[in-house]
Design a protein around this motif. Structure first.
Motif, PDB file in Angstrom:
ATOM      1  N   LYS A 101      -9.071 -57.384  15.014  1.00 11.64           N
ATOM      2  CA  LYS A 101      -8.291 -58.303  15.839  1.00 11.64           C
ATOM      3  C   LYS A 101      -7.449 -59.175  14.903  1.00 11.64           C
ATOM      4  CE  LYS A 101     -11.670 -58.517  19.609  1.00 11.64           C
ATOM      5  NZ  LYS A 101     -12.517 -59.405  20.452  1.00 11.64           N
TER       6      LYS A 101
ATOM      7  N   TYR B  59      -4.696 -60.866  15.241  1.00 12.12           N
ATOM      8  CA  TYR B  59      -3.947 -62.025  15.729  1.00 12.12           C
ATOM      9  C   TYR B  59      -4.921 -63.122  16.167  1.00 12.12           C
ATOM     10  CZ  TYR B  59      -0.324 -58.475  15.699  1.00 12.12           C
ATOM     11  OH  TYR B  59       0.530 -57.468  15.313  1.00 12.12           O
ATOM     12  N   LYS B  60      -4.939 -64.213  15.414  1.00 13.14           N
ATOM     13  CA  LYS B  60      -5.928 -65.276  15.643  1.00 13.14           C
ATOM     14  C   LYS B  60      -5.249 -66.570  16.106  1.00 13.14           C
ATOM     15  CE  LYS B  60      -9.523 -65.524  12.998  1.00 13.14           C
ATOM     16  NZ  LYS B  60     -10.441 -65.723  11.865  1.00 13.14           N
TER      17      LYS B  60
ATOM     18  N   LYS C 241      -9.882 -67.904  18.454  1.00  7.43           N
ATOM     19  CA  LYS C 241     -10.102 -66.654  19.189  1.00  7.43           C
ATOM     20  C   LYS C 241      -9.118 -65.602  18.694  1.00  7.43           C
ATOM     21  CE  LYS C 241     -10.711 -64.826  23.868  1.00  7.43           C
ATOM     22  NZ  LYS C 241     -10.671 -65.119  25.330  1.00  7.43           N
ATOM     23  N   SER C 242      -9.586 -64.357  18.552  1.00  7.99           N
ATOM     24  CA  SER C 242      -8.749 -63.292  18.007  1.00  7.99           C
ATOM     25  C   SER C 242      -8.377 -62.273  19.072  1.00  7.99           C
ATOM     26  CB  SER C 242      -9.482 -62.595  16.853  1.00  7.99           C
ATOM     27  OG  SER C 242      -9.769 -63.509  15.814  1.00  7.99           O
TER      28      SER C 242
ATOM     29  N   LEU D  84      -2.151 -62.773  22.113  1.00  5.69           N
ATOM     30  CA  LEU D  84      -2.187 -64.111  21.511  1.00  5.69           C
ATOM     31  C   LEU D  84      -1.137 -65.010  22.139  1.00  5.69           C
ATOM     32  CD1 LEU D  84      -3.070 -66.192  19.422  1.00  5.69           C
ATOM     33  CD2 LEU D  84      -1.548 -65.086  17.761  1.00  5.69           C
TER      34      LEU D  84
END
Length: 356
Positions: free
Chosen positions: A214, A216-217, A223-224, A231
């Motif tokens: 994942k 994209y955080k 949260k990813s 996102l």
């Protein structure tokens, strides 16, 4: 007891139940994913495995994870060595003939790998310079043709229209790629779960679900997400942004699809119809859940008591009964598992009548 995987016999004390494994990923799911064997409770086949097969399965999973880690490390090392940016350049930007290879293409300030490329693929050029800049959004490009193609996105003009679904596109490449989706042909198949995709990019994104990748955080809650679009949509939950507004009632939505479904409440449109009872729905997910009442399918199973449900929200609601956590009435101290139960109970103190 007989082993489901090797059919060998083993004492009961040295066998492991497929459906009673306390491992977070569950033995049942791991057999389906990595052995590609569909195991189901009560299917009449052995419901346990021997310790030898379970050990081999764990070794297989560990080996795959090690391979993924090594591959990621190798990619990072390669990126550190190159220290250059890559840009995808589509075939329409390059003139060539059938016998032309990348080694014969010369571009100023570019570094190109000498490898023959298939005619229906993309060219990937490694370049440091992007001298062509968009006057509107200041986005830079390494080729003038890419800049000219990008400028169309600011005009809102979409000259390429699909005759089947009437969807429009600003670029011919995206239009040609879209047309494949109507053929039903899915050439790219996942080796793990055998799910197929129309485009290679779809398979690449899907593979992240198996690797647990994942990239994209969220910088606010950490949260990813698998996709950048996920996102972008999630960030709106922090900012409160709802860019999609209904022109009829001015209600706003954080996602375009939410607005599309909402508009059907004004038009009365219900395009998704059940083939069994002809009941119609305004969105596809409603039809999917409804169809399970005809088939009896209950895909969401509680890992504690193995009770099954038609939809995920019902399972999440049920799981609270296992936590032991209860909401307490401030007046009489009566406790409830679910918030809705407490809300209904409070009416007995306030005398409020439920709304019809």
């Amino acid at each position: 007891m007989e082993c489901r995987l090797c059919l060998g016999s083993a004492p009961a004390e040295s066998s492991v139940s497929i459906f009673g494994d306390p491992h977070p990923e569950r033995l049942e799911q791991r057999i389906r994913t990595f052995c590609q064997i569909n195991v189901k409770r009560g299917d009449g086949l052995p419901d346990s495995v021997c310790l030898s097969c379970k050990t081999n399965l764990e070794l297989l999973i560990s080996f795959r994870k090690a391979c993924f880690r090594s591959n990621e490390t190798s990619q990072l090392r390669l990126d550190d060595c190159l220290k250059i940016k890559t840009e995808e350049v589509f075939l329409e930007d390059v003139r060539w003939d059938d016998e032309l290879s990348l080694s014969t293409i010369h571009r100023k300030n570019s570094e190109i790998c000498s490898k023959p490329f298939p005619m229906e693929s993309k060219l990937v050029l490694c370049t440091r310079d992007k001298p062509f800049k968009c006057e509107i959004c200041l986005k830079p490009f390494s080729h003038k043709s890419r800049l000219e193609s990008h400028k169309i996105s600011h005009t809102g003009i979409k000259p390429h229209k699909c005759e089947i679904c009437l969807k429009s596109f600003s670029r011919k490449y995206y239009f040609e790629s879209h047309k494949i989706s109507h053929t039903g042909i899915k050439l790219y198949k996942c080796d793990i779960c055998l799910k197929s995709f129309v485009h290679k990019h779809g398979l690449v994104l899907h593979f992240r679900t198996h690797r647990g990748e994942k990239p994209y955080k969220c910088e606010i809650c950490l949260k990813s997400f698998y996709l950048k679009s996920g996102l972008v949509i999630h960030l709106r939950s922090h900012t409160g942004e709802k860019p999609y507004k209904c022109e009829n009632c001015l209600k706003s939505f954080s996602q375009k699809q939410g607005l599309v479904i909402h508009l059907r409440s004004h038009t009365g449109e219900k395009p998704y119809k059940c083939e069994n009872c002809l009941k119609s729905f305004s969105h596809k997910q409603g039809l999917v859940i409804h169809s399970r009442f005809h088939t009896g399918e209950k895909p969401y199973e509680c890992e504690i008591c193995f009770k099954s449900f038609y939809q995920r929200s019902n399972l999440m609601y049920h799981k609270k009964s296992h936590t032991g956590i209860k909401l307490q009435c401030d007046i009489c101290l009566k406790a409830f598992i679910h918030k809705q139960g407490l809300v209904i109970h409070l009416r007995s103190h306030t005398g409020e009548k439920p709304t019809e």
